[in-house]
Enzyme design. Structure first.
Site, PDB file in Angstrom:
ATOM      1  N   GLU A  29     -44.911  -5.764   7.077  1.00  4.57           N
ATOM      2  CA  GLU A  29     -43.687  -5.950   7.857  1.00  4.57           C
ATOM      3  C   GLU A  29     -43.743  -5.076   9.111  1.00  4.57           C
ATOM      4  O   GLU A  29     -44.061  -5.556  10.173  1.00  4.57           O
ATOM      5  CB  GLU A  29     -42.461  -5.625   6.993  1.00  4.57           C
ATOM      6  CG  GLU A  29     -41.180  -6.093   7.630  1.00  4.57           C
ATOM      7  CD  GLU A  29     -40.074  -6.387   6.632  1.00  4.57           C
ATOM      8  OE1 GLU A  29     -40.298  -6.268   5.427  1.00  4.57           O
ATOM      9  OE2 GLU A  29     -38.972  -6.733   7.082  1.00  4.57           O
ATOM     10  N   GLU A  77     -36.131   3.018   1.193  1.00  7.21           N
ATOM     11  CA  GLU A  77     -35.410   1.802   1.580  1.00  7.21           C
ATOM     12  C   GLU A  77     -34.167   1.595   0.706  1.00  7.21           C
ATOM     13  O   GLU A  77     -33.126   1.199   1.189  1.00  7.21           O
ATOM     14  CB  GLU A  77     -36.359   0.606   1.432  1.00  7.21           C
ATOM     15  CG  GLU A  77     -35.764  -0.713   1.851  1.00  7.21           C
ATOM     16  CD  GLU A  77     -36.814  -1.794   1.942  1.00  7.21           C
ATOM     17  OE1 GLU A  77     -37.890  -1.641   1.327  1.00  7.21           O
ATOM     18  OE2 GLU A  77     -36.559  -2.797   2.648  1.00  7.21           O
TER      19      GLU A  77
HETATM   20  C1  RAM Z   1     -35.883  -5.724   5.590  1.00  8.44           C
HETATM   21  C2  RAM Z   1     -36.289  -4.673   6.534  1.00  8.44           C
HETATM   22  C3  RAM Z   1     -35.206  -3.980   7.299  1.00  8.44           C
HETATM   23  C4  RAM Z   1     -33.870  -4.633   7.213  1.00  8.44           C
HETATM   24  C5  RAM Z   1     -33.953  -6.110   7.022  1.00  8.44           C
HETATM   25  C6  RAM Z   1     -32.614  -6.784   6.923  1.00  8.44           C
HETATM   26  O1  RAM Z   1     -36.918  -6.624   5.414  1.00  8.44           O
HETATM   27  O2  RAM Z   1     -37.077  -3.750   5.855  1.00  8.44           O
HETATM   28  O3  RAM Z   1     -35.094  -2.636   6.954  1.00  8.44           O
HETATM   29  O4  RAM Z   1     -33.181  -4.353   8.401  1.00  8.44           O
HETATM   30  O5  RAM Z   1     -34.728  -6.447   5.923  1.00  8.44           O
END
Ligand code: RAM
Length: 932
Positions: free
Chosen positions: A525, A792
């Site tokens: 990503e 996260e």
């Molecule tokens: C995830 C990303 C990011 C977020 C989006 C909506 O894939 O890691 O942090 O902003 O989604």
């Protein structure tokens, strides 16, 4: 330019010229242009902005006027042949715009500044500083793009859909790294008469960029320590170019200019996708030699270059890693003595007129730290010949490897963020292969640092080494990579876990500031998600000098804005899929970063640059609203911890963000003097506020949907309620926090609002309770489970269970680190009272559970420092207010206050406000905390 005039206030006894006469006071220092550049080469703007500071050791405190002079050579500086601002009655020491003769590409100029202090005494001139411009226009480039004629290897990619389980593959292209070179001879002066003095080389500049990423060499020497250049911009609109001083590398006679070019962001993939039509990588360079006799010579990328794909870097990609085979090494390939006859001739492509080639406007990435391996770890079910190193820190970077290999036996290096139940775990990297390979040409010690990739990792797994040797810690070092800014973070306290959290946040910053702000550095990503960026931009400013970094990325955001005004979910993107869509709380980055960074810097140009985008975004938001309720889709309060029942409705969030953007736009329009816009946005804002109030809250201002922390944080943070509504909402917020036993209930959007709202409503005590919570969901939960970065998810990982089940699970995401802003603005209480900290509020939030806190922030005027200690209710605090600023002390939690020995009384309250630069010793007694 509207200059701010301060009255020439005299502080008797403060200004005292040592020589006794009234001139020659200490000169200004820290001369910078643009967003913090010192004597730049290859500078990007032809109308520079100047900043400086008063020397902290100067005997005076304020500037009341300044004068800037700029000249075409250092000897003409007193003549100021390009610009003399003359004496300007202004206290501004930052962002002063150049108003002299037009400057052109490659031009080098000299500038200096002097100031008049509060007693109207003029200072010495500063030492002259320089600016050398880069190539500002596509027309300055005389060469062409060059590349290998082959069109890449066809490969098959798995793009199966996780959700629908549909199995799909696509074929696409992978391009091998290219090795390019050409030799050139400097101007032949041999036919000059023997008696004549032959011209020598005075200066050589290399202007260079690539589609992909490059390393450049002159006569075998690397031209710089930059990595991953030119960085990532919306390549279809703009590619950044680099300028290097290579004077010392070029000799009279024959020379070789060479480069390696790999896929990088331009040609490589992200997510599961490659760009639908992958375009190959290419190089563009222009070497300009200036001779002592004033003549010059230009060497460009053209048909006469040679190229091979047969170098030792066999493949390289950001996500997948690098493969190096030492059997392909071409000793001296980038020097004069090498024979490249069997190489290919390049093919050339014209420079596209619609793709701006623009000097890089922030520091390129570099290796910023090297850390040793901490431990060789025993994993469960160890495989023979496989060894795992723990670097002790989750980081973004590459390994520096130095270990025994066997000829032609491939070594494999894999990377993981954490062990999962004591096994090496890479599932959370999703499709990112994140693996480097090295094949030695002969047995013995190898030294290898991957060039064209990066990893997010803490653990390194190594196999394929010489099994007769016992692994040693010295085999692996971690090279930490990020854009080349200075990390200033220095928050410290008496609380070990709070300090650890603060450190982890800084590592989250280091781990996601590689040329663009990314969500994460490890999985497939690594994208510039706009929502993450808008919550972390202002906090990051307290920890590192990242203004240039953000200002540069905001240009990319402007370029990526869709024609309908929508600001994409991530920037840059390759123009396909959901990345291009706009979402509430994400696209609002267009307004939030300009305003919040303006507050910290006071740079109006940043507002001006972004103003059209802001208007476009508000038009877009308007088009997605009916009766002032927004129907913009989004990610809600992303990753809040309580599944569906903890979710705040999408349109409540969207409407709140619509209001936030309108409110910031009103403020911005006012600063820029666009009164009509300001009043139009105010009118809309008032209607949105009313609609929001009525649609989502009942008569007691209780949210009609499930009560969530975020449903109250949004209106309180964005000031959407008035009067009794506000009081009600505050009470509901406190109730929801207590209902979760003071645990967090917030996701990406709610979390950063918690501290400022609780502080604003006088409940910092509650914020400390939430901050110091040890159990899930809380910040310290991650620390109790071994975190060295911010995660996260609140429960991304636990020591007992390893990674939580979700596939989307990074251990290096900066969004939840936004709380660190409160360490500086709240716990230390350093806040801008006016844009750019000309006026500073010192409003620390004391708490009996915290005995001590200290730290500082580098404002445009200089460093503001705060340090406090509480012992048995006794406050002992030192504050330092930088020159040319004033401080306001806001200390409602303290009684019996003395400032520099003067006791605060009813009649001398003024000693709390508008205090001049200097050091303050503050004492008092901390009042008991409010009851909960
Ligand atoms: C995830 C990303 C990011 C977020 C989006 C909506 O894939 O890691 O942090 O902003 O989604």
């Amino acid at each position: 330019m509207p200059f701010l005039v301060i009255s020439a206030c005299s502080f008797s006894g403060i200004y005292n010229n040592s020589s006794g006469n009234s001139q020659a006071a200490t000169a200004p220092i820290t001369l910078k242009v643009g967003e913090g550049f010192v004597d730049p080469i290859g500078y990007y703007e032809s109308i520079p902005r100047f900043s400086w500071q008063i020397d902290p050791t100067a005997s005076y405190k304020f500037q009341q006027a300044f004068q800037i002079q700029m000249a075409s050579s250092v000897s003409k500086i007193a003549d100021a042949d390009l610009w003399d601002s003359l004496k300007q009655q202004s206290s501004a020491n930052a962002w002063i715009k150049y108003q002299g003769k037009p400057l052109s590409s490659s031009q080098k100029v000299y500038w200096r500044v002097r100031i008049w202090d509060e007693d109207n005494q003029v200072s010495n001139w500063s030492k002259p500083a320089t600016i050398e411009l880069g190539l500002l226009s596509n027309h300055d480039w005389q060469g062409k793009w060059i590349r290998h004629p082959e069109t890449g290897d066809t490969v098959t990619f798995d793009v199966s859909d996780n959700k629908t389980k549909e199995v799909k593959t696509v074929t696409n292209k992978v391009y091998r790294p290219q090795y390019l070179r050409r030799s050139f001879t400097t101007h032949d002066n041999t036919n000059l008469e023997k008696t004549e003095i032959k011209p020598s080389i005075k200066q050589v500049r290399l202007y260079i960029t690539s589609k992909g990423i490059f390393n450049a060499y002159v006569n075998g020497q690397k031209v710089s320590e930059d990595v991953m250049t030119p960085g990532w911009t919306p390549y279809k609109q703009r590619i950044e170019t680099l300028t290097y001083d290579v004077t010392s590398l070029v000799n009279l006679g024959t020379n070789v200019l060479a480069a390696t070019v790999a896929e990088g962001w331009h040609t490589g993939r992200y997510l599961k996708l490659r760009a639908l039509k992958v375009e190959p990588s290419a190089l563009l360079a222009q070497l300009e030699i200036t001779y002592s006799d004033g003549t010059s010579q230009i060497v460009t990328t053209a048909q006469n270059w040679q190229v091979t794909l047969n170098g030792p870097i066999r493949s390289a990609g950001n996500c997948d890693g690098e493969t190096y085979d030492a059997n392909y090494e071409m000793s001296g390939w980038n020097t004069v003595d090498f024979n490249a006859n069997d190489w290919n001739t390049v093919i050339t492509e014209n420079i596209e007129p619609h793709v701006a080639l623009a000097p890089k406007r922030h520091q390129a990435a570099a290796i910023k730290l090297t850390i040793p391996a901490q431990e060789i770890v025993e994993v469960a079910n160890p495989k023979p010949g496989v060894v795992v190193f723990d670097m002790g820190q989750n980081m973004l970077g590459v390994p520096e490897l130095s270990l025994p290999g066997i000829a032609n036996q491939k070594m494999t290096f894999r990377f993981a963020e954490a062990l999962h139940k004591n096994t090496f775990y890479t599932k959370n990297l999703r499709t990112a292969k994140a693996t480097d390979y090295y094949t030695p040409a002969k047995s013995g010690q190898i030294n290898y640092i991957p060039t064209f990739t990066f990893h997010g990792y803490r653990y390194v797994e190594i196999s394929g080494f010489d099994q007769s040797k016992t692994p040693e810690l010295s085999w692996v070092k971690g090279r930490v990579l990020h854009s080349n800014f200075i990390v200033n973070a220095n928050f410290k306290s008496a609380h070990a876990k709070l300090n650890k959290l603060s450190k982890n946040v800084v590592w989250g910053l280091r781990g996601n500031f590689l040329d663009i702000p990314t969500d994460c550095p490890q999985r497939d990503e690594r994208l510039g998600w706009t929502g993450d960026a808008q919550v972390f931009a202002a906090p990051s400013m307290y920890m590192a000098d990242v203004y240039g970094f953000w200002a540069a990325w905001m240009q990319s955001v402007r370029e990526a804005q869709n024609p309908d005004g929508g600001v994409p979910n991530f920037v840059p993107n390759k123009g396909h899929g959901f990345g291009k869509l706009a979402s509430a709380g994400w696209g609002d980055v267009a307004v939030i970063i300009p305003w919040e960074l303006y507050l910290l810097n006071g740079d109006k140009q940043f507002l001006r640059d972004n103003y059209d985008m802001i208007k476009g975004w508000l038009d877009f938001h308007n088009s997605r609203s009916e009766n002032y309720i927004s129907s913009l889709r989004g990610f809600k309060d992303w990753l809040q911890p309580y599944a569906k029942k903890g979710q705040t409705p999408q349109y409540l969030i969207s409407t709140a963000y619509y209001a936030r953007s309108l409110d910031y736009a009103v403020k911005i329009a006012k600063v820029l003097g666009y009164e009509n816009d300001a009043s139009a946005y105010t009118q809309t804002l008032n209607k949105v506020k009313q609609a929001f109030r009525n649609k989502f809250y009942d008569e007691n201002t209780k949210v009609k949907s499930a009560s969530t922390q975020t449903s109250y944080l949004l209106p309180l943070a964005f000031e959407l309620f008035e009067g009794q509504d506000r009081i009600n909402a505050q009470q509901h917020l406190v109730k929801t926090i207590k209902a979760s036993d003071k645990h967090l209930g917030t996701g990406f959007l709610g979390t950063p609002l918690l501290a400022p709202v609780l502080q604003k409503i006088g409940r910092s005590d509650l914020m400390f309770d939430v901050l110091f919570k040890e159990t899930y969901p809380s910040w310290f939960y991650s620390i109790n489970n071994g975190a060295t970065t911010t995660w996260e998810r609140w429960n991304s990982y636990s020591l007992a269970e390893g990674f939580s089940k979700e596939s989307m699970n990074s251990l290096n995401h900066y969004a939840y680190g936004a709380v660190a802003k409160w360490f500086y603005e709240g716990i230390l209480g350093i806040q801008p009272a006016s844009a750019g900290f000309k006026e500073i509020n010192i409003a620390p939030q004391f708490n009996h559970r915290l005995k001590h806190a200290s730290g500082s922030y580098k404002t445009p005027q200089g460093e503001v420092k705060v340090s406090w200690k509480i012992e048995q209710d006794q406050l002992d605090m030192q504050v330092s207010i930088p020159k040319n600023s004033r401080g306001n002390f806001k200390l409602p939690q303290v009684t019996d206050l003395t400032i520099n020995g003067v006791k605060l009384t009813e009649s001398n309250q003024h000693i709390l406000a508008q205090q001049p630069p200097g050091v303050y010793q503050i004492n008092g007694i901390i009042l008991p905390a409010k009851s909960n």
